[in-house]
Design an enzyme around this catalytic site. Sequence first.
Site, PDB file in Angstrom:
ATOM      1  NE  ARG A  69      -3.641  16.142 -26.225  1.00  0.00           N
ATOM      2  CZ  ARG A  69      -3.656  15.937 -24.915  1.00  0.00           C
ATOM      3  NH1 ARG A  69      -2.599  16.243 -24.207  1.00  0.00           N
ATOM      4  NH2 ARG A  69      -4.713  15.443 -24.323  1.00  0.00           N
ATOM      5  CG  ASN A  88      -9.112  14.695 -26.131  1.00  0.00           C
ATOM      6  OD1 ASN A  88      -9.022  13.522 -26.483  1.00  0.00           O
ATOM      7  ND2 ASN A  88      -8.390  15.209 -25.154  1.00  0.00           N
ATOM      8  CG  HIS A 106      10.578 -20.866 -12.870  1.00  0.00           C
ATOM      9  ND1 HIS A 106      10.579 -22.055 -12.168  1.00  0.00           N
ATOM     10  CD2 HIS A 106      11.423 -20.029 -12.204  1.00  0.00           C
ATOM     11  CE1 HIS A 106      11.363 -21.923 -11.095  1.00  0.00           C
ATOM     12  NE2 HIS A 106      11.887 -20.701 -11.103  1.00  0.00           N
TER      13      HIS A 106
END
Length: 616
Positions: free
Chosen positions: A27, A101, A508
């Site tokens: 995390r 957090n 393109h």
Amino acid sequence: MCGIVGYVGSGSALEIVVAGLRRLEYRGYDSAGVALVADGDLWMRKRAGKIDVLEEALSAESPPDSSTGIGHTRWATHGGPTDSNAHPHISADGKVAIIHNGIIENFAELREELTEAGVHLTSETDSEVAAHLVALTLPDTGDDLAEAMRQVSRRLSGAFTLVAVDARRPDRIVGARRNSPLVVGIGDGEAFLASDVAAFIAHTRDAIELGQDQVVELTAGGVEVTDFYGEPVDTKPFTVDWDASAAEKGGYDLFMLKEIAEQPRAVADTMRGRIDRSGQLHLDDSRINDNELREIDKVVVIACGTAYHAGLVAKYAIEHWTRIPVEVELASEFRYRDPIVGRSTLVIAISQSGETMDTLMALRYAREQGARTLAICNTLGSTIPRESDAVLYTYAGPEIAVASTKAFLTQIVAAYLVGLYLAQVRGNMFGDEVRRILDQLADMPSKVDLVLDTVEDVRAIARELAEARAVLFIGRHVGFPVALEGALKLKELAYMHAEGFAAGELKHGPIALLEEGLPVVVVVPSPSSSAMLHDKIVSNIQEVRARGARTIVVAEEGDESVNSVADHIIRVPATPTLMQPLVATVPLQVFSCEMATVRGHDVDQPRNLAKSVTVE
Ligand code: M6R
């Protein structure tokens, strides 16, 4: 973003908290710290760097025996990754330790207020204010930590999970939650708090997901949950349906390798039990009835990163099967552009973690506009499914590596099931047509298995190209999002410039990027399933080759037409067009993983990233 662990019980808090942090390191991993309550005092250590650095520091010390502690692994927002910005943060009186957090949006004014009151702040973080505020509030509450937390939480805006301990109350920890995840683990004579059940799964599978704006007080004997005003609230206990081994590497060097290998099982599990004997599909939890689904005139998929790519794949299938227009939008863009959504719009939020803030905010916006919402999610009880009208869980099991792999495949499968369900209730497809597609899906786990058997060849190609400056990925139809996903994996893991393009779009503009030897990965559709698409992309490969690029062609077994235009061929089993992403993505995951390994990067924890992005 940031992992949080708290423990109270009779075990060694330090051991339990550090082991929990290890499981939450995905995390955030730029600094880590722990605080223990012992002998009426706080003992705290924190270090910039990964948990290894903290552990090394701890091994040189004699931490006190303690059975109450908190720990944090950080993904920096306010203030760089330094020792002083690492969590926990301690109040000026040295008695309260806090981990956080999220982002406290009004921290600047609170900081000013504290400074004016003579408090000396020692970090650049938004989080530190919470430690001082709780300590200053405690005397007015009769030293009731939970009440102080409630009062402080009411003053904070933004997103926060806060967990606090007080040196004078060694028997408890307190947590608060708004817009950021927090789960409680209930053990036998012990209790846990964490951002994710992975932190305590080795101790208990009994959990409670905290709701929005709730405060929890934990002691070894129990748990009390209230809202921010002290009113008791009903909690939703659940049992985690995987065990500690699922969150370990299980003999693999990397979580990513393990998770790539788990894909056949993950795809099979996501389909399991969805279809009853009469051929009817079932969602996990639905407050949208079939009549309402018949009224849907537009589908909007909101998601980020890899989940967004899964949504792009799903668009082709859902439009094809249901004839309902499908828009796929980056969640971070959706709510800021005044989108047209209403009662007849079905908004599908796709998220592995169920906590991605951009997706959550987009989902809330869609609900405010009256849209019906459906979550495709891998994390039981997380915020996005909790706030949706219907849920389809992907049963991928815990995904720990920051780079998403098995979640992607299962998100596609789940979104396809939603598409088929819509087609079924709206009468767009006959039962036998739905069953034919379900049979094709049922074949996919074994086909993914076959791809996994050939990954050594893919690794060899990656090693050969590891010095490349950049890599382009091209595809058509569902191969286009696969190309985008291939490029995303390479960027985040190998830190290389990589771009995915619709093959027809090359001429393109992007074709100007081609130069001698530039690797171009081409996802080629099945010649038998879509001959026209196939022939067009073979022409695109020729155009690329004519400009000196080196072509790595992902093509199905038996497609000999690519032999003369490919410098390298990666073979995947023959599949119908809409199923091809489930096999074609796998070698691209392996390719990036190997590239990153050869280039010496940390595959499971790439720089600057975190697994669960809980800030906007
Ligand atoms: O948890 P979510 O599925 O909502 O996460 C979305 C993205 O942050 C995630 O897919 C990210 O792009 C991955 N690191 C890509 O591998």
